[in-house]
Design an enzyme around this catalytic site. Sequence first.
Site, PDB file in Angstrom:
ATOM      1  N   ASP A  59     -21.656  24.599 -14.736  1.00 50.96           N
ATOM      2  CA  ASP A  59     -22.151  25.060 -16.032  1.00 50.96           C
ATOM      3  C   ASP A  59     -22.221  26.584 -16.077  1.00 50.96           C
ATOM      4  OD1 ASP A  59     -23.750  24.755 -18.618  1.00 50.96           O
ATOM      5  OD2 ASP A  59     -25.156  25.865 -17.345  1.00 50.96           O
TER       6      ASP A  59
ATOM      7  N   GLU B 267     -16.808  25.559 -16.825  1.00 58.09           N
ATOM      8  CA  GLU B 267     -17.119  25.795 -18.235  1.00 58.09           C
ATOM      9  C   GLU B 267     -17.094  27.304 -18.466  1.00 58.09           C
ATOM     10  OE1 GLU B 267     -20.720  24.909 -21.419  1.00 58.09           O
ATOM     11  OE2 GLU B 267     -21.093  25.972 -19.547  1.00 58.09           O
TER      12      GLU B 267
END
EC number: 2.4.1.18
Length: 683
Positions: free
Chosen positions: A342, A397
């Site tokens: 993330d 990401e």
Amino acid sequence: MSPTEMISQENYEPGICKIDPWLKPFAPAIKRRLESYKKWVKEINQNEGGYDKFSRGYERFGLNVLPNGDIIYREWAPNAVAASLIGEFNDWDRSKHPMKKDSFGVWEVHIPAKNGIPTIPHNTKIKISMTTPEGECIDRLPAWIKRVTQDLNVSLAYDAIFWNPPQKYQWKNNSPKKPTSLRIYEAHVGISTNEGRVGTYNEFTDNVLKRIKDLGYNAIQLMAIMEHAYYASFGYQVTSFFGVSSRYGTPEELMRLIDTAHGMGLYVLLDVVHSHACKNVLDGLNMFDGSDHCYFHEGGKGRHDLWDSRLFNYGHWEVLRFLLSNLRFFMEEYRFDGFRFDGVTSMMYHHHGIGTGFSGGYHEYFGDTVDEGGVVYLMLANDMLHKLYPRIITVSEDVSGMPGLCLPVEEGGIGFDYRLAMAIPDMWIKLLKEQRDDDWDMGNICWTLTNRRHMEKTIAYAESHDQALVGDKTLAFWLMDKEMYTHMSDMTPLTPIIDRGLALHKMIRLLTHGLGGEGYLNFEGNEFGHPEWLDFPRAGNNNSFHYARRQWNVVDDDLLRYKYLNEFDKAMQHLEEQYGWLSSPQAYISLKHNENKLVAFERGNLLWIFNFHPTQSFADYKIGTEWAGKYSIALNTDRKIFGGHDRIDESISYHSQPHEWDGRKNYIQVYIPCRVALVLSHC
């Protein structure tokens, strides 16, 4: 030739510059990253015995039980001048188990067993108590603790639990073979129930896994597993990095979930949050030893203004040990098959992507704004994981478009296997929000779907959890809005809005799947057009769970139209399993016709035809194809079982004509109704 040997050569050109010659002016910056990476690897090899030993920090730090029942507890807290282990086992008495500090700032205490039984009972509370140089006494949860729980009757803060169950989990299934085509089902355990409460690991195992398998996905991405104090943070405010969320159940119940998934042939990926940490002090890492800079950068550099959280100092030895060991821990202890990292953009840039628009100019990726420490950490993490676990999958990401993100570290890349195609869902939402169907530009749609870096694999998706959150809308809600409340029953008339919504929902997802990448992702519930948005209980909604759940009942109800979208998604995933287009070369697009709203391309030995026109159907439309021979329909979005109108006779075969059309050697003629997509197999 090893990376070290290559880098030492004066005229060495990183492999990434050969893949993309436009990067050659930035070769010095790329080589500098490689030099930094090489330096870390050399020091880890010399001082720690290599990745294997260095990344097993969880076997040295935290509380570890020896074969004879003794417990050794170690903690890195360099700022503390005194420390002791306290808990229910010693009546929270700071004088009973004092710790000793070494020259590296590591505290240690040895707690002998009693008759071969650990002195600290299983499932009891503990803390580390420390004294700062200023004389302040502070109590903290151990940084490497493997379980924390919350008792709201006592405090909002979490308690550290010594977790040492007498019966260890017995694994039954080996991890499945690494999928060549990655189809990810993104899921959150807590919302995976119909009811207005927090779901459990066991419920997910018993009720949701079979849905995922039946749909045809081959991987699960589990969100919000790392322990987080604030449920509404969606798991992105991690407090205990080695703990798994206790609100869903026990560690063994998560192991059972993963074990069962493996038995079904499903890969399981963890949504790992190393981009930042919760700023909580009492139950987090913030101010752990009383200093501002134990695990994090000091001052403003160590704080994320937008996320209101702390930022790791990736260039510190013990922080690197902590984070690399965290990854290793989840691979070994829970047998995850990989990670979705993330917030990678935040890790790679000093500005963290805040208020920054990336134009795609290469100077943005190799200048002073790049956080080399964060980039090198990601290189080390990927290098370690792929060396120790060749079958692992790592996904990044990143919104910046960093070149080389998914190229091997030894080539000058950062080492991920896949990157998320974050521009694709933005494009679809923008089209639905701002343009009439008549104004959709087929060329722009195709460009966005195929705009990816050479030799860097991409995971395409039409929507993820981001689009489901309150403040945004899912594709289904953008398409059908309030009529989802009144006209999704087969007992009601099929309105133009619902008809359009069902048709475009299928076409958008199919085009994204076929054209958008080398992997595909779906957030749970979106496969059937889940109604409403996702909103966790918080003060702003009176702590309601009404929107923090998945309404499986609507797709299970044969009287509702959600079943049509679900059946289509199932057919789409199983067709990919059969033909493997995600692992095939990028598509050749032969047709992008703006006036007719038609798109056609070849991929995976399939011919794909899309008619996005709102009203115009075409008979005997010529579609160019490179392959001569007979074609038959493999997938048709207009089938009745998908909520369509059955306008196409699927018993018909299509035979190519040996005349060039749209730059292809042959053509076929098809009937393609409005708002319909066909996938034809070549016999």
